[in-house]
Each structure stands twice: as C-alpha cells, then as structure tokens.
Design an enzyme around this catalytic site. Structure first.
Site, PDB file in Angstrom:
ATOM      1  N   LYS A  13       0.815  -1.210   0.000  1.00 40.56           N
ATOM      2  CA  LYS A  13       0.000   0.000   0.000  1.00 40.56           C
ATOM      3  C   LYS A  13       0.850   1.262   0.000  1.00 40.56           C
ATOM      4  CE  LYS A  13      -1.055  -0.398   4.943  1.00 40.56           C
ATOM      5  NZ  LYS A  13       0.336  -0.116   5.302  1.00 40.56           N
ATOM      6  N   ARG A  87      -5.108   3.066  12.226  1.00 39.74           N
ATOM      7  CA  ARG A  87      -4.777   1.667  12.446  1.00 39.74           C
ATOM      8  C   ARG A  87      -5.569   1.057  13.599  1.00 39.74           C
ATOM      9  NH1 ARG A  87       0.612   1.734  10.097  1.00 39.74           N
ATOM     10  NH2 ARG A  87       1.724  -0.224  10.208  1.00 39.74           N
ATOM     11  N   ARG A 126      11.772  -8.027   1.776  1.00 38.05           N
ATOM     12  CA  ARG A 126      12.044  -6.614   2.028  1.00 38.05           C
ATOM     13  C   ARG A 126      13.105  -6.450   3.119  1.00 38.05           C
ATOM     14  NH1 ARG A 126       6.993  -3.021   3.678  1.00 38.05           N
ATOM     15  NH2 ARG A 126       7.455  -3.638   5.792  1.00 38.05           N
ATOM     16  N   ARG A 132      15.374  -3.376   7.563  1.00 38.50           N
ATOM     17  CA  ARG A 132      14.556  -2.729   8.589  1.00 38.50           C
ATOM     18  C   ARG A 132      14.556  -3.539   9.874  1.00 38.50           C
ATOM     19  NH1 ARG A 132       8.866  -0.441   6.412  1.00 38.50           N
ATOM     20  NH2 ARG A 132       8.294  -1.069   8.519  1.00 38.50           N
ATOM     21  N   ARG A 143       3.615  -8.162  14.070  1.00 36.39           N
ATOM     22  CA  ARG A 143       2.940  -7.090  13.314  1.00 36.39           C
ATOM     23  C   ARG A 143       1.684  -7.613  12.626  1.00 36.39           C
ATOM     24  NH1 ARG A 143       6.846  -4.659   9.303  1.00 36.39           N
ATOM     25  NH2 ARG A 143       5.388  -2.942   9.142  1.00 36.39           N
TER      26      ARG A 143
END
Ligand code: AMP
Length: 186
Positions: A13, A87, A126, A132, A143
């Site tokens: 997104k 969220r 990723r 990250r 998550r």
C-alpha cells in the site's frame, strides 16, 4: 481524492499510495514514514515510538493523533492519501471527527487485501533488501497479529456505512495500481 489505504504490512500500500498521490496531485501521508523520521531525528516522540515499533506493536493512539492533527489541517488542498493511518478504531473515529470539522470527509477506504503466507514471503524479501529492524521473523509475526486484531476491525467500520472498496493486493504491482485507478474513476 480523499482516501485512506488499508492493508496488512507488506501489502504494497505504501508504494501504491505514493504513485496515486503523485498522479493525482494529492498529499501522501504515511505515519510509518513520519515516525521513522522522528526516530532518526532522536526526538522525544521518536524515542518513545521506537520501543513500540521495534517490537511490532502500535504506537499509542494519543501520540499518533497529535502527530497527524497538525499535518491534516495543512494538506487538504488537492486531497490526500493516508497510508498506515488509521490503524485502530479510536484513530478512525478521531479521523472522522477531524475531517468533519474541516469539511473534508473521506471519499473511501481502500483495502489492499493480501493473505498471510504471501505477506510473510514479501516481508522477508524486504528485510533482506532494506535491513529494517522491524522486519525480523518474530516481529513480522507480531505485526501481523497486531494487524489482524487491532487494524482489521476497520474493514467492518468502513464497510458498514458503504465507504469500503477492496482491491486484490496479490496481483502484480501494476495490476493493483490499475484497479486503484478504476476506483478513482468510480
Ligand atoms: P508502517 O511503515 O506503516 O508499517 O509502520 C511501521 C510501524 O510504525 C508500525 O509497526 C507501528 O509500530 C508504527 N505505526 C505506524 N503507523 C501507526 C499508526 N497509525 N498507529 C500506531 N502505530 C503506527
């Protein structure tokens, strides 16, 4: 266009939001990006937020709402795409109140839907590319749990009053983008 983009971590997104915002001259606001900038700047907010982000937990609503409120007021010309916000249900309710106050209600909430297996594969990829801190296997798992328990209820929140639109986020990036453009046209 006044949109929010909803979807699990790794749904793409963020990429879609940037592209849509550029194509439609709308502001792109990502709370994840704003928070990472605060962390990099070692601000008070950044220090507090980092502990939550590193664990894959949500940063408390009051901090997020404070961060977003000032920005929303300055960016309604030409519209906006909110990415990673709201969220939680309290964030969504507060967003509705803020937008009502400034007379700029949402057009729609777009869900970029992707299943769990696909998400895990994408985030692992990723993590290798971007390094990250919140992309390790345990944090990804957390998550996703947080998404399912705290953020997914927003799907019903927006569906209930006819504001939800869904696109299949498991297609390739350009196809997802085309579907999003179809939503813009209506
Ligand atoms: P993102 O880049 O959107 O995946 O966000 C990265 C992290 O920032 C999340 O895992 C949360 O810890 C935090 N975060 C971003 N947006 C929000 C939000 N709207 N509410 C609470 N925490 C957020």
């Amino acid at each position: 266009m006044r949109w929010i983009l909803l979807g699990p971590p790794g749904s793409g997104k963020g990429t879609q939001a940037k592209r849509l915002a550029a194509a439609h001259n709308a502001a792109h606001l990502s709370t994840g990006d704003l928070l990472r900038a605060e962390v990099a700047a070692q601000s008070e907010l950044g220090k507090t937020a980092k502990a939550f982000m590193d664990r894959g937990e949500l940063v408390p609503d009051d901090l997020i709402l404070k961060m977003i409120r000032a920005r929303l007021e300055h960016m309604t010309n030409g519209g906006f795409i909110l990415d990673g916000f709201p969220r939680t249900i309290p964030q969504a309710e507060e967003l509705d109140r803020m937008l009502e106050e400034i007379g700029e209600p949402l057009d729609c909430a777009v869900l970029v839907s992707v299943g769990d297996d696909e998400i895990k594969a994408r985030i692992a990829g990723r993590a290798r590319l971007e390094g990250r801190a919140d992309d390790t296997a345990e944090v990804i798992e957390r998550r996703l749990q947080v998404y399912r328990s705290q953020t997914e209820p927003l799907v019903e929140y927006y569906r209930r009053d006819g504001r939800l639109v869904e696109v299949n986020g498991e297609q390739d990036i350009d196809r997802v983008y085309q579907d999003l453009e179809t939503v813009v046209v209506g």
